[in-house]
Design an enzyme around this catalytic site. Structure first.
Site, PDB file in Angstrom:
ATOM      1  N   SER A 106      -1.194   6.712   6.628  1.00  0.00           N
ATOM      2  CA  SER A 106      -0.194   5.679   6.891  1.00  0.00           C
ATOM      3  C   SER A 106      -0.508   4.838   8.116  1.00  0.00           C
ATOM      4  CB  SER A 106       1.187   6.331   7.080  1.00  0.00           C
ATOM      5  OG  SER A 106       1.584   7.019   5.908  1.00  0.00           O
ATOM      6  N   HIS A 133       8.923   9.326   7.208  1.00  0.00           N
ATOM      7  CA  HIS A 133       8.260  10.533   6.702  1.00  0.00           C
ATOM      8  C   HIS A 133       8.846  11.800   7.329  1.00  0.00           C
ATOM      9  CE1 HIS A 133       5.291   8.669   4.172  1.00  0.00           C
ATOM     10  NE2 HIS A 133       4.967   7.815   5.134  1.00  0.00           N
TER      11      HIS A 133
END
Length: 488
Positions: free
Chosen positions: A308, A422
C-alpha cells in the site's frame, strides 16, 4: 542414522525451505508478485469473461476458469479495473427495484381498499388472490435487491480452486479500499466477506492427520508455514510426524491439499515446562507410557497482505521539519533573553549518525543544520537521482516513516488514512519497503516508500478490536527495528 532417503524424502529435501541454525524469526510465505505490465488484450479478455459470467443465469465453468487464470495474470492496475467494474457494473439493478416498489405499493393500496368492503361478492377470493400476488412481488423484490455479481461469486465458489481465487480477489479489494473507500467497493467487500464467512464455516472443514506418507507437496507446506517453531531440516520434519508425535490439519474441500490450519501435538509422560523438552525429546516417549497430549504449535497457513501507499507521510514530515527549523531559529534569536533555555516543543528529528550522513552526502551544506539540508532535499525531489544522497536518506526516512505509521496519532488513531483503514479492519503493519514506488507521485507522497499490511486470519478480530478501543497498533519485528533505533 540411515542415509537411504526415499524418493519422497528427497523431493521434500530439495523443494522445502529449511531453516539453518540458529533458528531465525519466522517469516510469512512470500506472496507471488503479479507481472509488471498487463497486455491490453489480456485485460480486455478478462473483462469479457467477467461480463459473460456475471450476466449469465448459469455461468459456464470454462469461462469461469478463463476468468480465474486471466485475473491472476493481471498486474496491480489491471486487477483494480476489474474490481471497479465488478462493483459498479454488476451492482443492485436499482431501476428495476424502483419499478417493482412502485408496483408493490400500488397493489398493496388496492388490496387494502378492496379488503374493506366485506359485502362485495367474491371479496374473500379477491383478498386471497391479492395476498398471493403480494407474496410473489415481495419475492421478486428480494431477488432484485441481490447484486448482479452474487450469481458470479456463487458460481466461482463452486468451481475447483474458485474459493481460493475469491480469497485473492478480496485481498486485492481490501488494498483498493485503502485508497478508494467508495460505497460501491464497500458494498462488494461487505457482500464478499459475508459469503466467505459462510463458505469457510468450520462446519465445512475436515480434520486430517498429516503423516510422512502424505504427498511431498503437502509436507513442503508444513515446513514453509510453520510459524511457531520453524522446522530446521528433514530430520526435524520426520520427528514431528513420527513416534510420539501427531500433526493434524484442517482442510476445506474446495481447496484440496492446502491446510488452512495445522496443529502439532507431542505425547509425553508429563506436562512439559520448556519447548526444548518437546522439540528435542530423544528418544521420544513410548506412546504406551504417554499420559499427556501437549499442543505445542498451531499455525494458520492463509494470510493476506497488501502493498500500500503512504499518501500522508511526506506532508507530515515536511511540516515536522518546518516547525523544528522555525523553533531552532526562534531559539537562536532569543537565546540571550531566554538564558539558553530550550523550547519544550523542540525535538531531535534526526539521530546524530543520520545528521552526519546527510552532511557528508550534501556537497553544498553552506553551514546549514542537517534538518534544513533534509528539508531542501525533500522539497526538490531530485535526491532520488543521486545514489549517494539516497543512501544517506534511507535510514532517517525509513525510521521516520515507521514512526509516522505506528506512533503519530490524532484522537487515538494513526494519522495516515490508508493505515487507519487497514488497522481498523484487523491488519498489522508487516514491513516498509524502500524505493517501492519510484513514480513522481510516489516520491512526492512518501519518498518512494510503500508498506505491507498483513491480515492474519486468526488475529483479525483481536487486532481490529484492540485498535478501535485503545489505539494499539500491531506491527512485526521488522518494523520494530525502525521504531526503537540506537543512538550509535
Amino acid at each position: 542414522m540411515t542415509r537411504n532417503y526415499s524418493a519422497k524424502s528427497l523431493a521434500v529435501l530439495l523443494r522445502a525451505r529449511m531453516h539453518p541454525d540458529p533458528l531465525p524469526s519466522p517469516a510469512p510465505p512470500p506472496q507471488p508478485s503479479p507481472p509488471p505490465h498487463t497486455d491490453p488484450d489480456t485485460a480486455a479478455s478478462v473483462r469479457h469473461w467477467l461480463h459473460a459470467s456475471a450476466s449469465a443465469a448459469f455461468p459456464d465453468p470454462a469461462t469461469l476458469d478463463r476468468f480465474s487464470d486471466g485475473y491472476r495474470s493481471l498486474d496491480h492496475g489491471g486487477r483494480r479495473e476489474v474490481l471497479r467494474s465488478l462493483a459498479t457494473e454488476y451492482d443492485v439493478p436499482r431501476a428495476r427495484v424502483r419499478d417493482l416498489m412502485r408496483q408493490y405499493m400500488s397493489l398493496a393500496s388496492a388490496a387494502a381498499a378492496a379488503g374493506g368492503d366485506e359485502a362485495e361478492a367474491g371479496a374473500e377470493e379477491g383478498k386471497e388472490g391479492a395476498a398471493a400476488l403480494l407474496y410473489r412481488m415481495e419475492q421478486g423484490l428480494r431477488d432484485a435487491l441481490q447484486p448482479r455479481y452474487s450469481g458470479f461469486l456463487e458460481a466461482m465458489n463452486a468451481q475447483p480452486g474458485g474459493l481460493k481465487l475469491l480469497a485473492v480477489l478480496r485481498a486485492d479489494l481490501l488494498a483498493l479500499l485503502g485508497e478508494e473507500n467508495v460505497p460501491a467497493l464497500r458494498a462488494l467487500d461487505s457482500y464478499l466477506k459475508e459469503k466467505l464467512v459462510t463458505w469457510l464455516s468450520p462446519a465445512a472443514l475436515a480434520l486430517h492427520q498429516i503423516t510422512w506418507d502424505d504427498p511431498a507437496s503437502l509436507l513442503e507446506k508444513i515446513v514453509a508455514y510453520e510459524a511457531v517453531h520453524p522446522i530446521r531440516n528433514l530430520i526435524d520434519l520426520k520427528r514431528r510426524l513420527g513416534v510420539g508425535r501427531r500433526c493434524f490439519g484442517y482442510f476445506h474441500p474446495a481447496i484440496p491439499g492446502e491446510p488452512l490450519i495445522f496443529i502439532e501435538v507431542a505425547l509425553l509422560k508429563d506436562m512439559a515446562s520448556s519447548i526444548q523438552e518437546v522439540l528435542w525429546d530423544v528418544p521420544p516417549t513410548p506412546e504406551s507410557e504417554a499420559t499427556c497430549a501437549l499442543f505445542y504449535s498451531i499455525s494458520s497457513t492463509q494470510t493476506f497482505a497488501t502493498l500500500s501507499p503512504i499518501p500522508g507521510f511526506m506532508q507530515w514530515l515536511l511540516a515536522k521539519l518546518a516547525s523544528q527549523i522555525k523553533l531552532a531559529e526562534t531559539e537562536s534569536q532569543e537565546s540571550n533573553s531566554l538564558g539558553g533555555v530550550s523550547s519544550a516543543f523542540k525535538e531531535p528529528v534526526l539521530l546524530p549518525i543520520e545528521e552526519k550522513m546527510i552532511r557528508d552526502a550534501h556537497e553544498q551544506a553552506d553551514g546549514k543544520q542537517a534538518i534544513e539540508l533534509l528539508d531542501d532535499l525533500l522539497k526538490s525531489s531530485q535526491w532520488v537521482k543521486s545514489d549517494k544522497i539516497s543512501a544517506a536518506l534511507k535510514s532517517p526516512l525509513m525510521r521516520l516513516c515507521a514512526r509516522y505509521l505506528a506512533r503519530e496519532k490524532k484522537r487515538g488513531k494513526v494519522l495516515d488514512a490508508v493505515a487507519n483503514f487497514h488497522l481498523q479492519n484487523g491488519a498489522m503493519i508487516e514491513r516498509i519497503n524502500w524505493m517501492a514506488d519510484q513514480s513522481e507521485k510516489g516520491i512526492q507522497q512518501s519518498g518512494g516508500i510503500m508498506v505491507n499490511y498483513l491480515y492474519r486470519l486468526e488475529h483479525i478480530e483481536e487486532y481490529a478490536q484492540s485498535y478501535s478501543s485503545t489505539g494499539v497498533v500491531h506491527s512485526s519485528p521488522s518494523l520494530s527495528q525502525y521504531l526503537e533505533p540506537t543512538n550509535t
